[in-house]
Enzyme design. Structure first.
Site, PDB file in Angstrom:
ATOM      1  N   ILE A 277       4.806 -12.021  10.086  1.00  0.00           N
ATOM      2  CA  ILE A 277       6.056 -12.419  10.732  1.00  0.00           C
ATOM      3  C   ILE A 277       5.841 -12.599  12.235  1.00  0.00           C
ATOM      4  CG2 ILE A 277       8.384 -11.653  11.321  1.00  0.00           C
ATOM      5  CD1 ILE A 277       8.228 -12.604   8.519  1.00  0.00           C
ATOM      6  N   ASP A 297      -0.378  -6.454  20.077  1.00  0.00           N
ATOM      7  CA  ASP A 297      -0.733  -5.831  18.804  1.00  0.00           C
ATOM      8  C   ASP A 297      -1.912  -4.903  19.009  1.00  0.00           C
ATOM      9  OD1 ASP A 297      -1.399  -5.384  15.939  1.00  0.00           O
ATOM     10  OD2 ASP A 297       0.011  -7.035  15.630  1.00  0.00           O
ATOM     11  N   SER A 325      -0.428  -0.544  21.804  1.00  0.00           N
ATOM     12  CA  SER A 325       0.336   0.106  20.749  1.00  0.00           C
ATOM     13  C   SER A 325       1.797   0.267  21.173  1.00  0.00           C
ATOM     14  CB  SER A 325      -0.258   1.479  20.427  1.00  0.00           C
ATOM     15  OG  SER A 325       0.584   2.204  19.548  1.00  0.00           O
ATOM     16  N   LYS A 393      14.301  -2.324   2.427  1.00  0.00           N
ATOM     17  CA  LYS A 393      13.933  -0.969   2.005  1.00  0.00           C
ATOM     18  C   LYS A 393      14.621   0.101   2.846  1.00  0.00           C
ATOM     19  CE  LYS A 393       9.499  -2.396   0.091  1.00  0.00           C
ATOM     20  NZ  LYS A 393       9.843  -3.824   0.133  1.00  0.00           N
TER      21      LYS A 393
END
Length: 597
Positions: A277, A297, A325, A393
């Protein structure tokens, strides 16, 4: 037109007449015709004329029932009219008419086999006979290309087309038949091996219908053209039909102008920029006119690959690749202070459900605490909009990953209440096809290795969306945010995972359960059979986009929430798996218990 039912009807008339002649001596006037009519009528009652196909197995059972019905009717007629003939002659009629009717049904398959042999000899050894769906410019180009290249082993024999005005005409030396719905007849009559779709803009639902027709008739399916739409015909080629093209989802109407206004000339920062994504967010933000995109990333190999891809389309000054991070707020603050992004898309997350069940402290550090760190850095740096990429979820979470994403949603909603100029919002949607760790790449690897394909449960379903479609809707939703909302993307109908696995096997030219076995492995820890998109207390509200709805923030108490976050932080730092699971289970009763396998 399929003349086979008419042939069988006339054959049964003749067979019944001859059987009556054999059973009764002499026959009264009209008796022969009555015998034929009885057999034809009983055959019709038993459905022997309903779309018969030469290549289908002979309906011996129904033929026997039809002949017995005709024989009983003949005997009853004899008894009722007082004919001076014993009733056992009805049995002779049934036996004779059945054998004659069976003999008639052996003729079409024999003729079809003979015709197939002759057609294949004419086409050449080892060649594949193809019907081209689409008699337009692209289809004619393909027919001419194949006719001039016999060495390719594909022989075009007929056009299929949905346009009634083209039926019966000739294009590029081939006759144009009707739509693909005629394949049940044409497949055997024309000795077809495959169908090639040569239409630039065929809808997913129509492609899915054609795939089903090919599957039912044992035909391979390929596509010819330029992936992405019309262009120079000289660039057209065969390309693989992807599973997402068969989901039947029509292209979603996206307000591209609102996304362009939001991104035009601004700096955009994407956390998790190397992921499925995140990388698509980088690409589309640049296409919509972002002045610069900063991809952040911790996965340096993924960042390197992203840089190679972006370099093929955009100038180097328009993007930056930063290793870092989301757990380190100071690192993010320095990046945001340096580049001054107007919009931050927070796509960084640990998403693998079973791995996060085994490593719940990492899910808390990355998904929850990382989101809070990124949002806090965005507020301190004066970012205008911060959009969290969430998941279905998070609704009634049954696993650690879902629970941490739900907590991240709640944290953003609380931060949206606090003073500050930054607009915080989240976008919640289901699975995306082809993402890292999704079932599609897994099934592709398993099929390439010869199987078996592993499916959790035959009843399992998931919401699916293509990556480009999801990202376009995310960009549009970001322009709608005013603070604290959770946006829901229209995911369509849930997709059966078993059906998806079977379709992918067929797309590889193999047969599910025969060439490639399918094995059911059972639910893994934290998995649900069916996902949800909204909580019971959430009320989706419409937006100006037909594919996006909105959920306003639910009542939350800031003090107790962040006290719970502090306890989770301590448990994660101590890597106390049991305590952390207990804390999460206290917040979400839907979570599987700590001692579950």
């Amino acid at each position: 037109m399929n003349f086979l039912p008419l042939f069988l009807f006339l054959w049964d008339l003749a067979s019944g007449s001859l059987a009556a002649r054999l059973a009764v001596f002499p026959l009264p006037a009209g008796g022969w015709l009555a015998g034929g009519g009885l057999l034809a009528l009983s055959s019709a009652l038993w459905g022997l004329y309903r779309r018969p196909q030469p290549r289908l197995r002979l309906p011996c059972g129904r033929l026997l029932l039809a002949s017995l019905t005709g024989g009983a009717a003949a005997a009853g007629m004899a008894l009722g009219t007082g004919w001076p003939h014993p009733l056992w002659r009805g049995g002779i009629f049934a036996l004779a008419s059945g054998w004659l009717a069976l003999a008639g049904r052996l003729i079409p398959p024999a003729l079809a086999r003979r015709r197939t042999i002759l057609l294949r000899r004419r086409s050449g050894p080892g060649s594949r006979r193809a019907a081209i769906f689409g008699a337009g410019e692209l289809g004619q180009h393909l027919a001419e290309k194949l006719s001039l290249s016999p060495g390719d082993g594909v022989v075009p024999v007929i056009f299929l087309d949905d346009c009634p005005a083209l039926r019966g005409k000739r294009r590029a030396g081939l006759a144009v038949s009707g739509p693909p719905e005629e394949l049940p007849h044409l497949a055997s009559w024309m000795a077809l091996d495959e169908v090639i779709v040569a239409i630039h803009s065929l809808s997913p639902s129509r492609l899915s219908q054609v795939a089903a027709l090919c599957r039912e008739n044992g035909l391979a399916l390929r596509r010819f053209g330029i992936a992405g739409g019309p262009a120079d015909l000289g660039l057209a080629r065969f390309y693989q039909i992807q599973p997402e093209q068969l989901l039947g989802r029509e292209p979603s109407p996206v307000d591209l102008s609102s996304a362009a206004r939001l991104l035009q000339g601004v700096v955009v920062l994407v956390t998790g920029g190397a992921g499925s994504i995140g990388s698509e967010l980088c690409r589309q933000a640049l296409r919509f006119g972002a002045r610069q995109v900063i991809a952040v990333d911790i996965w340096e190999n993924g960042l390197f690959a992203l840089g190679e891809q972006l370099g093929e389309e955009f100038s180097p000054g328009r993007y930056r690749l930063e290793v870092g991070s989301v757990r380190e707020e100071n690192r993010l603050l320095r990046l945001m202070t340096r580049y001054r992004p107007s919009v931050v898309f927070h796509a960084a997350a640990h998403k693998h459900v079973p791995l996060m069940e085994e490593n719940p402290f990492e899910a808390v550090k990355n998904n929850l605490l990382g989101t809070i760190a990124a949002a806090s850095a965005a507020r301190r740096a004066g970012v205008e909009r911060f959009l969290l990429i969430s998941t279905d979820k998070a609704v009634n979470p049954a696993n650690v990953m879902g629970a941490t994403k739900r907590l991240a949603e709640m944290a953003l909603q609380l931060m949206a209440r606090q003073d500050g100029a930054t607009i915080f919002a989240a976008v919640r949607f289901g699975n995306v096809l082809g993402s890292h760790g999704s079932v599609v790449p897994l099934f592709q690897r398993q099929i390439a290795c010869g199987g078996p394909v592993t499916v959790t449960d035959p009843a399992m379903t998931r919401y699916f969306m293509t990556i480009p479609e999801a990202v376009q809707l995310v960009l549009e939703a970001s322009s709608l945010a005013r603070g604290g909302e959770i946006f829901l993307l229209d995911m369509g109908e849930p997709v059966s995972i078993l059906s998806l696995a079977k379709e992918m096997i067929r797309l590889s030219g193999l047969r599910p359960g025969e060439d490639i076995p399918i094995v059911f492995t059972g639910l893994r820890p934290g998995e649900k059979l069916h996902e949800e998109l909204v909580l019971a207390e959430e009320v989706p509200l419409p937006t100006k986009s037909p594919r996006i709805s909105m959920i306003r923030p639910l009542p939350l108490e800031e003090g107790p929430f962040f006290q719970g976050v502090a306890r989770l932080r301590e448990a994660a730092a101590a890597e106390d798996r049991l305590l952390l699971r207990q804390e999460l289970a206290a917040l979400f009763p839907s979570l599987s218990p700590p001692d579950s396998p």
